[in-house]
Write an enzyme that holds these catalytic residues in place. Structure first.
Site, PDB file in Angstrom:
ATOM      1  N   SER A  86      -2.291   3.440  11.326  1.00 51.95           N
ATOM      2  CA  SER A  86      -0.859   3.144  11.174  1.00 51.95           C
ATOM      3  C   SER A  86      -0.105   4.405  11.572  1.00 51.95           C
ATOM      4  O   SER A  86      -0.682   5.502  11.581  1.00 51.95           O
ATOM      5  CB  SER A  86      -0.565   2.824   9.708  1.00 51.95           C
ATOM      6  OG  SER A  86       0.831   2.823   9.447  1.00 51.95           O
ATOM      7  N   TYR A 106      -1.500   4.720   0.651  1.00 54.65           N
ATOM      8  CA  TYR A 106      -1.805   4.024   1.903  1.00 54.65           C
ATOM      9  C   TYR A 106      -1.873   5.034   3.051  1.00 54.65           C
ATOM     10  O   TYR A 106      -2.809   5.023   3.856  1.00 54.65           O
ATOM     11  CB  TYR A 106      -0.707   2.983   2.153  1.00 54.65           C
ATOM     12  CG  TYR A 106      -0.800   2.239   3.459  1.00 54.65           C
ATOM     13  CD1 TYR A 106      -1.704   1.199   3.632  1.00 54.65           C
ATOM     14  CD2 TYR A 106       0.045   2.550   4.526  1.00 54.65           C
ATOM     15  CE1 TYR A 106      -1.769   0.495   4.833  1.00 54.65           C
ATOM     16  CE2 TYR A 106      -0.014   1.858   5.716  1.00 54.65           C
ATOM     17  CZ  TYR A 106      -0.918   0.827   5.864  1.00 54.65           C
ATOM     18  OH  TYR A 106      -0.978   0.144   7.053  1.00 54.65           O
TER      19      TYR A 106
HETATM   20  N1  LIG Z   1       1.828  -4.973   9.189  1.00 60.74           N
HETATM   21  C1  LIG Z   1       2.195  -3.823   9.715  1.00 60.74           C
HETATM   22  O1  LIG Z   1       3.373  -3.617   9.997  1.00 60.74           O
HETATM   23  C2  LIG Z   1       1.183  -2.761   9.979  1.00 60.74           C
HETATM   24  C3  LIG Z   1       1.606  -1.536  10.486  1.00 60.74           C
HETATM   25  C4  LIG Z   1       0.668  -0.551  10.727  1.00 60.74           C
HETATM   26  C5  LIG Z   1      -0.668  -0.781  10.483  1.00 60.74           C
HETATM   27  N2  LIG Z   1      -1.059  -1.989   9.973  1.00 60.74           N
HETATM   28  C6  LIG Z   1      -2.475  -2.189   9.732  1.00 60.74           C
HETATM   29  O2  LIG Z   1      -2.904  -3.276  10.519  1.00 60.74           O
HETATM   30  C7  LIG Z   1      -3.975  -3.953   9.843  1.00 60.74           C
HETATM   31  C8  LIG Z   1      -3.636  -5.422   9.703  1.00 60.74           C
HETATM   32  O3  LIG Z   1      -2.395  -5.529   9.022  1.00 60.74           O
HETATM   33  P1  LIG Z   1      -1.632  -6.921   8.832  1.00 60.74           P
HETATM   34  O4  LIG Z   1      -0.195  -6.615   8.728  1.00 60.74           O
HETATM   35  O5  LIG Z   1      -2.105  -7.894   9.839  1.00 60.74           O
HETATM   36  O6  LIG Z   1      -2.152  -7.303   7.368  1.00 60.74           O
HETATM   37  P2  LIG Z   1      -2.257  -8.735   6.656  1.00 60.74           P
HETATM   38  O7  LIG Z   1      -2.136  -8.460   5.201  1.00 60.74           O
HETATM   39  O8  LIG Z   1      -1.348  -9.728   7.290  1.00 60.74           O
HETATM   40  O9  LIG Z   1      -3.775  -9.168   7.002  1.00 60.74           O
HETATM   41  C9  LIG Z   1      -4.849  -8.431   6.509  1.00 60.74           C
HETATM   42  C10 LIG Z   1      -6.079  -9.304   6.509  1.00 60.74           C
HETATM   43  O10 LIG Z   1      -7.151  -8.538   5.933  1.00 60.74           O
HETATM   44  C11 LIG Z   1      -7.863  -9.365   5.033  1.00 60.74           C
HETATM   45  N3  LIG Z   1      -8.533  -8.559   4.021  1.00 60.74           N
HETATM   46  C12 LIG Z   1      -8.012  -7.947   2.937  1.00 60.74           C
HETATM   47  N4  LIG Z   1      -8.979  -7.352   2.227  1.00 60.74           N
HETATM   48  C13 LIG Z   1     -10.142  -7.577   2.886  1.00 60.74           C
HETATM   49  C14 LIG Z   1     -11.494  -7.228   2.659  1.00 60.74           C
HETATM   50  N5  LIG Z   1     -11.865  -6.509   1.567  1.00 60.74           N
HETATM   51  N6  LIG Z   1     -12.428  -7.614   3.556  1.00 60.74           N
HETATM   52  C15 LIG Z   1     -12.063  -8.343   4.636  1.00 60.74           C
HETATM   53  N7  LIG Z   1     -10.810  -8.732   4.899  1.00 60.74           N
HETATM   54  C16 LIG Z   1      -9.858  -8.341   4.033  1.00 60.74           C
HETATM   55  C17 LIG Z   1      -6.813 -10.296   4.441  1.00 60.74           C
HETATM   56  O11 LIG Z   1      -7.397 -11.471   3.880  1.00 60.74           O
HETATM   57  C18 LIG Z   1      -5.926 -10.585   5.661  1.00 60.74           C
HETATM   58  O12 LIG Z   1      -6.401 -11.697   6.365  1.00 60.74           O
HETATM   59  C19 LIG Z   1      -4.161  -3.236   8.513  1.00 60.74           C
HETATM   60  O13 LIG Z   1      -5.201  -2.285   8.614  1.00 60.74           O
HETATM   61  C20 LIG Z   1      -2.828  -2.551   8.310  1.00 60.74           C
HETATM   62  O14 LIG Z   1      -2.928  -1.416   7.473  1.00 60.74           O
HETATM   63  C21 LIG Z   1      -0.164  -2.990   9.736  1.00 60.74           C
END
Ligand SMILES: NC(=O)c1ccc[n+]([C@@H]2O[C@H](COP(=O)([O-])OP(=O)(O)OC[C@H]3O[C@@H](n4cnc5c(N)ncnc54)[C@H](O)[C@@H]3O)[C@@H](O)[C@H]2O)c1
Length: 259
Positions: free
Chosen positions: A139, A152
């Site tokens: 991130s 985080y």
């Molecule tokens: N959303 C954002 O704006 C953003 C920004 C920067 C980085 N990220 C990173 O991108 C990645 C995806 O984010 P997102 O927004 O799609 O999140 P999200 O919450 O929409 O999806 C995350 C997925 O991970 C799954 N998950 C959670 N715990 C788990 C586990 N123990 N084992 C397997 N699966 C598990 C959940 O069921 C879900 O399907 C993450 O690593 C997040 O930190 C997101």
């Protein structure tokens, strides 16, 4: 020929959000994809929507037996694995003085132990397939700090350190390891985040991106992952690709000469 023709890729946290988009774009680029998640029904639905090139497996990234089972599934479905995307991640928001022991345990488990176990179990199998690529999702909170997300942020800085050290260890096996660091700011990609905040106050203070009008979405982040998985990135390892429309480039100060 498409960028990922013939590749067999495991994507974690693939039931929704960025993981689902990465899985979809990998399939579109010619790969076969195993979607791993803890949301069984949703992962099954997403995999079905992607057609015969996609399959799903229950994979809690914090559990080593699940990683072994996922690799057995990859063997059964695809005959092996060439790529891994450690995408699963969880967010914690709140002041650092209120962080609980359970929060620390949960974020370290999913965001750091998860990718560590993933690399531990999948990298030797990628070596056995003749080499390949691992992409870890961090991130911009792993590049800068931010209030309300200290824990985080610490895990996402950790993901970048894990990636670089792994790249150094695994290069001898032909396994590349890189990190993608997306920003947020687009409600489409960050629904739980936006649910927790005062959106109007927040958006008033989000710095203008360098790329005018460019909103970062899952659709604009996933191509960076596909690129790093592909042979077009054959000489790229141990580095970060920041997809943030310029958020972390530096300061833009209105009023300076010419601006
Ligand atoms: N959303 C954002 O704006 C953003 C920004 C920067 C980085 N990220 C990173 O991108 C990645 C995806 O984010 P997102 O927004 O799609 O999140 P999200 O919450 O929409 O999806 C995350 C997925 O991970 C799954 N998950 C959670 N715990 C788990 C586990 N123990 N084992 C397997 N699966 C598990 C959940 O069921 C879900 O399907 C993450 O690593 C997040 O930190 C997101």
């Amino acid at each position: 020929m498409s960028a990922l023709d013939g590749r067999r890729i495991l994507v974690t946290g693939a039931a929704q959000g960025l993981g689902a988009e990465i899985a979809s774009q990998c399939v579109a680029a010619g790969a076969r994809v195993l979607l791993g998640d803890v949301q069984d029904d949703v992962a099954a639905e997403v995999a079905a929507s992607l057609g015969a090139a996609a399959s799903w497996v229950r994979l809690d990234v914090t559990r080593e037996p699940d990683w072994r089972a996922a690799l057995a599934e990859a063997d059964a479905r695809f005959g092996g694995v060439d790529g891994l995307v450690n995408n699963a991640g969880v967010l914690h928001m709140g002041p650092i003085v209120e962080i609980g022991a359970d929060d620390v345990t949960r974020l370290l488990a999913v965001n750091l132990a998860g990718p560590t176990f993933g690399i531990k179990h999948v990298a030797p199998r990628i070596r056995d397939s003749g080499g390949g690529s691992i992409v870890n999702i961090a991130s911009i909170d792993g590049v800068l700090g931010m209030n309300s997300v200290a824990l985080y942020s610490a895990t996402k800085w950790g993901v970048r350190g894990l990636s670089r050290s792994a790249a150094l260890e695994l290069g001898q096996w032909g396994v590349r390891v890189n990190t993608v660091c997306p920003s947020m700011g687009n409600p489409e990609m960050s629904a739980p985040f936006f649910d927790a905040i005062d959106v109007d106050r927040y958006l008033r203070h989000v710095p203008s991106p360098v790329l005018a009008g460019a909103g970062v979405t899952a659709a604009t982040v996933a191509p960076a992952v596909v690129f790093l998985l592909s042979d077009a990135a054959a000489t790229i390892t141990g580095t970060d690709v920041v997809v943030d429309a310029g958020w972390t480039a530096g300061h833009f100060l209105p009023g300076l000469p010419g601006f």
